[in-house]
Write a protein that holds these residues in place. Structure first.
Motif, PDB file in Angstrom:
ATOM      1  N   PRO A 142       0.937  -1.332  -0.149  1.00 54.13           N
ATOM      2  CA  PRO A 142       0.069   0.145   0.059  1.00 54.13           C
ATOM      3  C   PRO A 142       0.899   1.140   0.137  1.00 54.13           C
ATOM      4  O   PRO A 142       0.336   2.387  -0.134  1.00 54.13           O
ATOM      5  CB  PRO A 142      -0.668   0.073   1.283  1.00 54.13           C
ATOM      6  N   GLY A 143       2.328   1.142   0.213  1.00 52.42           N
ATOM      7  CA  GLY A 143       3.045   2.481   0.236  1.00 52.42           C
ATOM      8  C   GLY A 143       3.703   2.823   1.600  1.00 52.42           C
ATOM      9  O   GLY A 143       3.532   1.985   2.672  1.00 52.42           O
ATOM     10  N   ALA A 144       3.946   4.060   1.626  1.00 53.15           N
ATOM     11  CA  ALA A 144       4.553   4.406   3.124  1.00 53.15           C
ATOM     12  C   ALA A 144       3.487   5.030   3.910  1.00 53.15           C
ATOM     13  O   ALA A 144       2.529   5.437   3.222  1.00 53.15           O
ATOM     14  CB  ALA A 144       5.743   5.493   2.690  1.00 53.15           C
ATOM     15  N   ARG A 145       3.504   4.903   5.204  1.00 51.31           N
ATOM     16  CA  ARG A 145       2.649   5.360   6.042  1.00 51.31           C
ATOM     17  C   ARG A 145       2.463   6.844   6.335  1.00 51.31           C
ATOM     18  O   ARG A 145       3.865   7.218   6.539  1.00 51.31           O
ATOM     19  CB  ARG A 145       2.495   4.549   7.332  1.00 51.31           C
ATOM     20  N   PHE A 146       1.606   7.666   6.514  1.00 52.78           N
ATOM     21  CA  PHE A 146       1.633   8.934   6.687  1.00 52.78           C
ATOM     22  C   PHE A 146       0.447   9.142   7.929  1.00 52.78           C
ATOM     23  O   PHE A 146      -0.773   9.096   7.596  1.00 52.78           O
ATOM     24  CB  PHE A 146       1.490   9.589   5.734  1.00 52.78           C
TER      25      PHE A 146
END
Length: 492
Positions: A142-146
């Motif tokens: 899902p990608g990098a978390r923010f």
């Protein structure tokens, strides 16, 4: 355009519609919660960001060399910046939302250059024949978390206590998580915590992907992109593009087949003992004086023999911590310093911007009696010799031994009679500004905290000044604070 994904459980991801603009605040009514260990930190939103566009190299599995695999059971790197809010934060109603949107957009662009950080780990294994390998998968992630959070505290309340307040640990995601958890957790997580009069940007970075050089290269590149976009000058290039291709030692089969069948054989959680954390400041004048002192005591002849100011400061720290620990004279003690191997390797070293782990610990041993009885210069000379002898052959020897018997670092077995100097004051740590001006302080999370751990940062004013973050048991910290030699070197 980049993708947001709402986290629903550890392994269950619900894809949300692609957002074409950043004008509408996301998740205003979702994921409002408090951490058990810091109830005043309120979480506002939690989502994931993918690279602005896919890079062809990211579509293939990325296999890991020994230096990376050795990090599987230690913590993420957790470092962050504390900023004072600029004046416009009090006059612009939507300042924080606009700032967060710019951070997300520039992060999506940064991940194009650092696409590994948007991936996940993947293990491929079989029992007959035995095969167990770990790689980075950038396609199924899902990608990098923010994360967006708030805290009803001021910058002064964070910085004014003598000891680093425990609430700092709540400024970072992946608390107590080990790197192997990157199979199900993001390899990069950014948490932006808004204070009453400040902003903290905390970065949790999977240590398997890179060392301190890699971490600060990414952090500075992200800020560089943010700044260029503000000026309208971003052209898809950064000043120090990372070298992402993994380096493997000669004779190493790719991928590496690890001698394990299950993570339980090499992944061990770590819980730190009760520690006090304090940041001590050493002025440029003090570090220069210590350098002069130790070189005078050792009567070094030329530039090649000259002991650096940081080794002189490390010698002071080693002696004073061991004295405060009150070990018997015959107790063997050691000092470990993290060495960047990029320029030391033979054949010729890796480029300065190699993105990965390229560090080993240089260790010096002596007894408590010899360390405390020999003077500051003698301790500094031990460190100087150990670093000088850490050459390409030593690095090759480390790899030969590791390939013969792969070993995963484990924080639980750290030598209790040693001092570990981590990080470096040479990194450009005050470079990231994100339009907020220079950070007022650097702080770290829970990761890699144990008795005798010292982390080095450049002093805020620069010029050779150094800040050292100490982690010690309360009784040892109290003894250190009463040590005349040590406190005489600390800047008020």
């Amino acid at each position: 355009m980049y993708m947001y994904m709402l986290r629903t459980s550890t392994n269950d991801w619900a894809r949300l519609p692609t957002q074409k603009t950043l004008e509408t605040p996301l998740f205003q009514d979702h994921l409002i919660r408090s951490r058990m260990d810091s109830p005043s930190v309120q979480f506002v939103s939690d989502f994931f960001i993918q690279p602005r566009h896919a890079v062809e190299e990211s579509k293939k599995p990325i296999y890991l060399p020994p230096w990376d695999l050795a990090m599987l059971s230690v913590h993420y790197i957790q470092k962050g910046h504390l900023f004072a809010k600029p004046q416009e934060a009090y006059t612009q109603k939507d300042f924080m939302q606009s700032f967060l949107d710019k951070l997300k957009e520039s992060l999506a662009l940064a991940l194009v250059h650092f696409y590994l950080l948007a991936g996940r780990f993947k293990t491929v294994k079989s029992n007959d024949p035995h095969f167990y390998t770990i790689c980075i998968d950038c396609l199924n992630s899902p990608g990098a978390r923010f994360i967006q959070a708030t805290l009803d505290m001021t910058v002064s309340e964070i910085l004014s206590p003598v000891y680093v307040p425990p609430v700092i640990q709540s400024f970072f995601d992946h608390d107590r998580v080990v790197n192997h958890d990157g199979h199900t957790k993001s390899l990069l997580s950014i948490q932006v915590t808004e204070l009453v009069d400040g902003v903290f940007i905390g970065c949790s970075f999977n240590h398997v992907l890179g060392d301190g050089t890699s971490f600060w290269n990414f952090f500075n590149a992200w800020s560089e992109i943010f700044k260029a976009r503000e000026k309208g000058s971003y052209n898809n290039a950064i000043s120090r593009p990372p070298v992402l291709r993994r380096w493997f030692p000669e004779g190493c089969e790719i991928p590496i087949n690890l001698p394990f069948s299950d993570p339980s054989e090499f992944v061990f959680p770590y819980e730190a003992p009760v520690l006090k954390e304090r940041v001590f400041h050493f002025s440029a004048e003090t570090t220069a004086r210590l350098k002069t002192q130790v070189n005078g005591e050792c009567e070094t002849k030329g530039k090649g023999d000259e002991i650096s100011s940081f080794k002189a400061l490390t010698a002071l720290v080693w002696r004073c911590i061991i004295r405060a620990s009150r070990f018997p004279d015959d107790q063997v003690t050691s000092c470990r310093m993290a060495a960047n191997n990029r320029r030391r390797m033979c054949p010729p070293g890796l480029p300065p911007d190699y993105f990965g782990n390229c560090i080993t610990a240089v260790t010096t041993y002596t007894t408590t009696g010899e360390l405390l009885g020999g003077g500051l210069g003698a301790a500094a000379w031990l460190l100087h010799v150990a670093v000088a002898e850490h050459d390409g052959e030593k690095i090759n020897e480390w790899h030969r031994e590791w390939l013969r018997k792969p070993a995963i670092y484990n924080l639980r077995y750290f030598d209790p009679y040693s001092v570990m100097m981590g990080s470096s004051p040479r990194f450009t740590k005050y470079g990231p500004e994100f339009g907020l001006g220079k950070a007022v302080a650097l702080r770290s999370g829970y990761a890699h905290k144990f008795d005798g751990k010292v982390s080095a940062y450049p002093g805020w004013e620069g010029g050779g000044s150094v800040d050292l973050e100490f982690c010690l048991p309360p009784e040892t910290m109290a003894a250190l604070e009463a040590d005349n030699e040590f406190m005489a070197a600390v800047a008020v």
